[in-house]
Write a protein that holds these residues in place. Structure first.
Motif, short mmCIF file in Angstrom:
data_model
loop_
_atom_site.label_atom_id
_atom_site.label_comp_id
_atom_site.label_asym_id
_atom_site.label_seq_id
_atom_site.Cartn_x
_atom_site.Cartn_y
_atom_site.Cartn_z
N LEU A 235 65.17 96.21 11.27
CA LEU A 235 64.78 95.02 12.02
C LEU A 235 63.43 94.49 11.55
N LYS A 236 62.52 95.39 11.23
CA LYS A 236 61.21 94.98 10.73
C LYS A 236 61.37 94.25 9.39
N LYS A 237 62.22 94.78 8.53
CA LYS A 237 62.44 94.17 7.23
C LYS A 237 63.06 92.78 7.37
N ILE A 238 64.02 92.65 8.30
CA ILE A 238 64.64 91.35 8.55
C ILE A 238 63.60 90.34 9.00
N LYS A 239 62.73 90.75 9.93
CA LYS A 239 61.69 89.85 10.43
C LYS A 239 60.73 89.45 9.31
N ASP A 240 60.32 90.43 8.51
CA ASP A 240 59.37 90.15 7.44
C ASP A 240 59.94 89.18 6.41
N VAL A 241 61.20 89.38 6.07
CA VAL A 241 61.84 88.53 5.07
C VAL A 241 62.04 87.11 5.62
N PRO A 250 61.18 85.37 13.80
CA PRO A 250 62.12 84.72 14.72
C PRO A 250 61.41 84.18 15.96
N ASP A 251 61.97 83.12 16.52
CA ASP A 251 61.41 82.56 17.76
C ASP A 251 61.78 83.41 18.96
N GLU A 252 62.94 84.03 18.90
CA GLU A 252 63.38 84.94 19.96
C GLU A 252 64.00 86.18 19.35
N VAL A 253 63.80 87.31 20.01
CA VAL A 253 64.60 88.51 19.74
C VAL A 253 65.40 88.75 21.02
N LEU A 254 66.69 88.45 20.94
CA LEU A 254 67.57 88.46 22.11
C LEU A 254 68.36 89.76 22.16
N LEU A 255 68.17 90.54 23.23
CA LEU A 255 68.92 91.78 23.43
C LEU A 255 70.12 91.50 24.32
N VAL A 256 71.32 91.83 23.83
CA VAL A 256 72.55 91.65 24.58
C VAL A 256 72.94 92.97 25.22
N LEU A 257 73.18 92.95 26.53
CA LEU A 257 73.54 94.14 27.29
C LEU A 257 74.82 93.89 28.09
N ALA A 273 63.89 98.48 23.25
CA ALA A 273 62.50 98.07 23.45
C ALA A 273 61.54 99.02 22.71
N ALA A 274 62.00 100.24 22.49
CA ALA A 274 61.16 101.22 21.79
C ALA A 274 61.12 100.98 20.29
N VAL A 275 62.12 100.27 19.75
CA VAL A 275 62.16 100.08 18.29
C VAL A 275 61.82 98.66 17.86
N THR A 276 61.83 97.70 18.79
CA THR A 276 61.47 96.33 18.42
C THR A 276 61.03 95.57 19.66
N GLN A 277 60.29 94.51 19.47
CA GLN A 277 59.84 93.70 20.59
C GLN A 277 60.98 92.79 21.06
N ILE A 278 61.39 92.97 22.29
CA ILE A 278 62.45 92.14 22.89
C ILE A 278 61.77 91.00 23.65
N THR A 279 62.21 89.78 23.41
CA THR A 279 61.60 88.64 24.10
C THR A 279 62.49 88.02 25.16
N THR A 280 63.82 88.15 25.01
CA THR A 280 64.75 87.60 26.00
C THR A 280 65.98 88.51 26.11
#
Length: 333
Positions: A235-241, A250-257, A273-280
């Motif tokens: 996920l970090k690599k995806i964001k960096d690229v 990204p403008d949002e990191v959307l977690l689907v539950l 939430a422990a591995v990436t920042q969730i915003t919505t």
């Protein structure tokens, strides 16, 4: 777009106009119907909790605590709600059990507001830049790819130009499913060969979307929690690229539950939430469960707003989360 990337075949028909019938009244009816099992469960338990009581006292509060916990609001959030009601009872001196419904509604709405939950009414996006990029995460089976497809449909109905990125390159079914949604909705899907670098797919999707004037981009990702370090790095690599194409992405990191899983959804949320920042948050499958209280608990515990809720199989059954409408519907007799 990278040489190894290509667009899924897609239909060229327009779906504009199909959603004209879906008025605010229809939306409210869908919400009421979708929460029916939760609502019935809460009211049945609440009726038993206050049976024979005229005043909200310690016994009623103890029973109410049990009602909220068994409705999957969660222990910590339930204790917050009970404390608020205790303070209100102490302040108002005499509170009848007939008032308990309204008090619950007010306090839960206030709690949701503190978490950043708003009263979302339209599918507008920030106008200061485009495309608006949503990175979608969640374990397999929660309805992640389906949610992306429904979001694409909703955004297209709102007049947005949408691109999808198939960055879950470890499951052929995920890529195929996203392509099917792209054809169904009439939006392009950028994909690569199975096993390709997910970050490369995200990069190519953003390049293509930017070059073609897209308004919104939805990126699907793999949902593998068994290897948290690997997922975090991916996920970090995806964001960096992505930032190489769009610095604000990204403008949002959307977690689907999956709302029907109750406490399991809590655990998944904590792990992500422990591995990436969730915003919505997007909470799906609320129409088939009595565990709708999970919406309140997860948002409160993560301190992350719920933005979308799933209330059925239809594309129009994915709704923007409106805290007041949700709470009013949940406690509507």
């Amino acid at each position: 777009m990278g040489k190894s990337s290509y667009l899924c075949p897609r239909n060229t028909y327009s779906t504009m106009g199909l959603f004209d019938f879906f008025s605010k009244k229809k939306k409210q009816e869908t919400l009421d119907k979708g929460l029916e099992k939760t609502k019935t469960s809460v009211f049945d338990k609440l009726a038993r909790a206050i049976a024979g009581k005229s005043k909200v006292d310690d016994d009623v509060l103890d029973n109410l605590e049990e009602v909220l916990i068994t409705s999957d609001v969660g222990v910590e959030t339930t204790l917050k709600i009970i404390k608020r009601i205790e303070e209100r009872v102490a302040r108002d001196k005499y509170v009848s059990t007939n008032e308990l419904n309204a008090i619950l509604r007010d306090e839960i709405a206030a709690l949701l507001a503190e978490t950043g939950n708003g009263d979302n009414d339209d599918w507008d996006l920030p106008s200061d830049h485009r495309p608006y990029v949503i990175l979608v995460v969640g374990v397999n089976g929660v309805g992640k790819t389906t949610t992306i497809g429904k979001l694409a449909w909703q955004f297209k109905q709102a007049g947005k130009k949408v691109y999808l990125g198939a960055a879950d390159t470890f499951r052929a079914a995920a890529v195929e499913q996203l392509c099917i949604w792209g054809e169904r909705v009439g939006v392009p899907v950028v994909k690569q060969q199975m096993g390709s670098d997910p970050a490369s797919v995200a990069f190519d999707t953003l390049q293509s979307a930017k070059a073609n004037g897209a308004d919104v981009v939805l990126i699907d990702t793999a949902g593998r929690l068994h290897n948290k370090v690997g997922l975090m790095n991916e996920l970090k690599k995806i964001k960096d690229v992505m930032k190489k194409v769009l610095p604000e992405a990204p403008d949002e990191v959307l977690l689907v539950l999956d709302g029907s899983t109750g406490q399991n959804a809590f655990e998944q949320a904590k792990q992500f939430a422990a591995v990436t920042q969730i915003t919505t948050l997007a909470i799906t499958k609320l129409d088939g469960t009595a565990k709708g209280g999970v919406v309140i608990g997860i948002s409160d515990q993560l301190q992350v707003p719920v933005k979308y809720i799933g209330l059925g199989e239809g594309m129009e059954d994915l709704q923007l989360f409106n805290k007041r409408e949700f709470v009013d519907s949940l406690f509507k007799k």
